[in-house]
Design a protein around this motif. Structure first.
Motif, mmCIF file in Angstrom:
data_model
loop_
_atom_site.group_PDB
_atom_site.id
_atom_site.type_symbol
_atom_site.label_atom_id
_atom_site.label_comp_id
_atom_site.label_asym_id
_atom_site.label_seq_id
_atom_site.Cartn_x
_atom_site.Cartn_y
_atom_site.Cartn_z
ATOM 1 N N ASN A 19 69.303 -41.868 3.638
ATOM 2 C CA ASN A 19 69.405 -43.325 3.705
ATOM 3 C C ASN A 19 68.245 -43.976 4.447
ATOM 4 O OD1 ASN A 19 71.836 -43.394 2.271
ATOM 5 N ND2 ASN A 19 73.039 -43.042 4.129
ATOM 6 N N GLY A 20 67.269 -43.169 4.887
ATOM 7 C CA GLY A 20 66.091 -43.713 5.545
ATOM 8 C C GLY A 20 66.313 -44.131 6.981
ATOM 9 N N VAL A 21 67.378 -43.629 7.611
ATOM 10 C CA VAL A 21 67.676 -43.976 9.003
ATOM 11 C C VAL A 21 66.957 -43.004 9.933
ATOM 12 C CG1 VAL A 21 69.511 -44.266 10.727
ATOM 13 C CG2 VAL A 21 69.922 -44.888 8.338
ATOM 14 N N ASP A 22 66.368 -43.526 11.005
ATOM 15 C CA ASP A 22 65.684 -42.706 11.990
ATOM 16 C C ASP A 22 66.608 -41.583 12.465
ATOM 17 O OD1 ASP A 22 63.731 -41.828 13.729
ATOM 18 O OD2 ASP A 22 64.172 -43.304 15.283
ATOM 19 N N LEU A 23 66.089 -40.365 12.563
ATOM 20 C CA LEU A 23 66.925 -39.213 12.864
ATOM 21 C C LEU A 23 67.155 -39.045 14.362
ATOM 22 C CD1 LEU A 23 65.756 -36.560 10.257
ATOM 23 C CD2 LEU A 23 67.366 -38.458 10.019
ATOM 24 N N ALA A 24 68.317 -38.492 14.685
ATOM 25 C CA ALA A 24 68.756 -38.293 16.056
ATOM 26 C C ALA A 24 69.416 -36.917 16.143
ATOM 27 C CB ALA A 24 69.723 -39.412 16.452
ATOM 28 N N ALA A 64 60.748 -47.673 -1.213
ATOM 29 C CA ALA A 64 59.469 -47.273 -0.626
ATOM 30 C C ALA A 64 58.836 -46.092 -1.360
ATOM 31 C CB ALA A 64 59.659 -46.927 0.848
ATOM 32 N N ARG A 65 59.644 -45.416 -2.228
ATOM 33 C CA ARG A 65 59.151 -44.219 -2.927
ATOM 34 C C ARG A 65 58.622 -43.189 -1.930
ATOM 35 N NH1 ARG A 65 61.610 -46.545 -6.462
ATOM 36 N NH2 ARG A 65 60.964 -46.777 -8.633
ATOM 37 N N ARG A 66 59.384 -43.008 -0.850
ATOM 38 C CA ARG A 66 58.961 -42.099 0.211
ATOM 39 C C ARG A 66 59.848 -40.866 0.249
ATOM 40 N NH1 ARG A 66 58.707 -45.397 5.718
ATOM 41 N NH2 ARG A 66 58.796 -43.252 6.512
ATOM 42 N N HIS A 67 59.240 -39.749 0.624
ATOM 43 C CA HIS A 67 59.994 -38.518 0.836
ATOM 44 C C HIS A 67 60.837 -38.681 2.087
ATOM 45 C CE1 HIS A 67 61.043 -34.354 1.375
ATOM 46 N NE2 HIS A 67 60.377 -33.999 0.284
ATOM 47 N N ILE A 68 62.079 -38.224 2.014
ATOM 48 C CA ILE A 68 62.930 -38.267 3.200
ATOM 49 C C ILE A 68 62.419 -37.276 4.246
ATOM 50 C CG2 ILE A 68 64.936 -39.013 1.891
ATOM 51 C CD1 ILE A 68 65.969 -36.122 2.018
ATOM 52 N N LYS A 110 64.864 -48.149 10.089
ATOM 53 C CA LYS A 110 65.426 -47.841 8.779
ATOM 54 C C LYS A 110 64.485 -48.303 7.674
ATOM 55 C CE LYS A 110 69.824 -48.139 6.227
ATOM 56 N NZ LYS A 110 69.202 -48.159 4.910
ATOM 57 N N TYR A 111 64.430 -47.542 6.609
ATOM 58 C CA TYR A 111 63.694 -47.936 5.416
ATOM 59 C C TYR A 111 64.504 -47.499 4.196
ATOM 60 C CZ TYR A 111 62.285 -43.048 4.759
ATOM 61 O OH TYR A 111 62.297 -41.694 4.549
ATOM 62 N N ASP A 112 64.146 -47.987 3.035
ATOM 63 C CA ASP A 112 64.826 -47.619 1.794
ATOM 64 C C ASP A 112 63.960 -46.611 1.042
ATOM 65 O OD1 ASP A 112 65.871 -47.430 -0.780
ATOM 66 O OD2 ASP A 112 66.593 -49.498 -0.772
ATOM 67 N N SER A 118 79.643 -34.288 13.111
ATOM 68 C CA SER A 118 78.243 -34.742 13.110
ATOM 69 C C SER A 118 78.124 -36.137 12.503
ATOM 70 C CB SER A 118 77.358 -33.748 12.343
ATOM 71 O OG SER A 118 77.623 -33.790 10.946
ATOM 72 N N ARG A 119 78.921 -36.404 11.479
ATOM 73 C CA ARG A 119 78.852 -37.702 10.801
ATOM 74 C C ARG A 119 79.600 -38.798 11.564
ATOM 75 N NH1 ARG A 119 79.598 -35.821 4.421
ATOM 76 N NH2 ARG A 119 77.485 -34.938 4.180
ATOM 77 N N SER A 120 80.369 -38.414 12.568
ATOM 78 C CA SER A 120 81.105 -39.404 13.360
ATOM 79 C C SER A 120 80.298 -39.919 14.549
ATOM 80 C CB SER A 120 82.406 -38.791 13.886
ATOM 81 O OG SER A 120 82.154 -37.867 14.948
ATOM 82 N N LEU A 121 79.188 -39.256 14.867
ATOM 83 C CA LEU A 121 78.403 -39.600 16.057
ATOM 84 C C LEU A 121 77.586 -40.867 15.834
ATOM 85 C CD1 LEU A 121 77.150 -36.015 16.979
ATOM 86 C CD2 LEU A 121 78.859 -37.332 18.228
ATOM 87 N N GLU A 122 77.432 -41.629 16.901
ATOM 88 C CA GLU A 122 76.563 -42.795 16.870
ATOM 89 C C GLU A 122 75.105 -42.354 17.024
ATOM 90 O OE1 GLU A 122 77.563 -45.843 16.224
ATOM 91 O OE2 GLU A 122 79.669 -45.234 16.125
ATOM 92 N N PHE A 123 74.181 -43.241 16.669
ATOM 93 C CA PHE A 123 72.757 -42.912 16.707
ATOM 94 C C PHE A 123 72.314 -42.404 18.079
ATOM 95 C CE2 PHE A 123 68.389 -44.452 17.637
ATOM 96 C CZ PHE A 123 67.696 -43.599 16.787
ATOM 97 N N GLY A 124 72.678 -43.094 19.141
ATOM 98 C CA GLY A 124 72.211 -42.725 20.470
ATOM 99 C C GLY A 124 73.116 -41.772 21.207
#
Length: 374
Positions: free
Chosen positions: A189-194, A172-176, A166-168, A259-265
């Motif tokens: 939100n900068g969370v690694d995608l799954a 970080a001024r980063r493109h999502i 995760k990053y902000d 889709s929003r109810s799923l956990e990362f893994g």
């Protein structure tokens, strides 16, 4: 086994270009010897780049081949100044089929969603997350316009297990990751995608096709990157599935909620979701998936919800300089079309496949040795 080298001749000027992205242009071309019509994707890349994007994309396509939604690939080459990928020539995208401001018939959206879910089930089952699901990346097959194929896997990657990184994006001024209009809340939100994030983006596509638009609008060209991202994030946060699907079958809003109810893994239950849409097809009295897709425009009286754009204040916004930090070395191309191209940098180190698998996939990909311009 030694694979034959491939040569391609681009179509005449005016007919050649069939698509364009941030770092590449797609041309129609003819394969020497066979006469086969193909699409050649061309990206300008510095000679110093060790991990160019198209090389990764063709490896992913080779890895995923065997499913009807995955286009065939024919060759890859990194020639002077450019890299090239030859692949199956496809028709218009679903973005091109939809009329501006109009919705699409429910029966057509169901069929698009069903095919997209089948494609994503295949991709996810092999451990890959697409990360850039959007209407422009679903194209109709040339020989059967009712068949949808998925493209642009240049930022696809094996998905992680365990805790996501995760990053902000603001700090970080980063493109999502992905495309702003279609990206998931996790991307904002900068969370690694799954896999869950591919499904969320697909839900946005389905709701966009039904409604004709989504409450968040394309951002002004000169607006700062972080400002645009934060406004769209807040608007998406305020648009749950039941609100966006008002006036349409519940299944479309439930897709976003799911889709929003799923956990990362957690792998999505693609089959169960497809079954719910199959049930909707039966309830609404539509014929099973057969015949051409009906793109008749539907103009709605209302496109609720209408949201006020949130006011956003970004600290030190003027400090944003957009510098990617890549050291690409001296420019390696001096041609007349220099201003047409963004010079491609190194892809992220995590956007890669295992080294052994990459070597195996490279060994089955014919080498492009020449692409002729007319």
């Amino acid at each position: 086994m030694t694979l034959p080298a491939m040569r391609y001749k681009l179509a005449p000027y005016g007919e050649a270009m069939v698509g364009k992205g941030a770092f590449s242009i797609v041309f129609k071309a003819t394969e020497e010897g066979s006469g086969r019509q193909v699409a050649v994707k061309k990206s300008r890349v510095s000679r110093t780049v060790k991990r160019p994007t198209l090389r990764h994309e063709i490896r992913v396509l080779q890895f995923l081949k065997g499913h009807p939604a995955i286009p065939a690939v024919y060759g890859y080459g990194k020639l002077e100044h450019f890299e090239y990928m030859a692949m199956e020539l496809l028709g218009p995208s679903i973005a091109e089929q939809k009329k501006d401001g109009a919705g699409v018939m429910v029966k057509t959206v169901i069929r698009v969603v069903d095919q997209a879910l089948a494609a994503l089930e295949h991709i996810h089952s092999l451990g890959i997350v697409h990360r850039d699901i959007k209407p422009e990346n679903f194209l109709c097959a040339i020989d059967d316009a009712s068949t949808i194929k998925i493209i642009d896997l240049g930022i696809s990657k094996p998905f992680s297990h365990g805790q996501p990184s995760k990053y902000d994006p603001l700090k970080a001024r980063r493109h999502i990751v992905g495309s702003l209009y279609w990206a998931s809340l996790n991307s904002h939100n900068g969370v690694d995608l799954a896999p869950r994030d591919d499904i969320e983006s697909l839900a946005f596509i389905a709701l966009f096709l039904l409604r004709g638009s989504l409450p968040w609008k394309p951002r002004p060209h000169l607006e700062s990157l972080v400002h645009s991202q934060e406004i769209v994030r807040l608007m998406k946060l305020g648009c749950p599935g039941p609100i966006l699907s008002t006036g349409f079958p519940n299944e479309f809003g439930e897709l976003l909620t799911y889709s929003r109810s799923l956990e990362f893994g957690q792998l999505p239950d693609h089959g169960a979701v497809r079954s719910s849409f199959a049930g909707l097809t039966e309830i609404m009295g539509y014929s099973p998936n057969s015949g051409p897709l009906d793109w008749t425009p539907c103009y709605l009286k209302s496109t609720n919800p209408i949201l006020d754009e949130p006011e956003v204040s970004i600290p030190d916004e003027d400090d944003e300089d957009g510098d990617s930090g890549d050291d690409l070395g001296e420019d390696s191309y001096y041609g007349m079309d220099l201003d047409m191209w963004e010079r491609q940098g190194e892809r992220d180190k995590d956007v890669t496949l295992p080294a052994k698998l990459e070597a195996e996939l490279d060994s089955i990909t014919p080498l492009i040795i020449e692409v002729q311009d007319n």
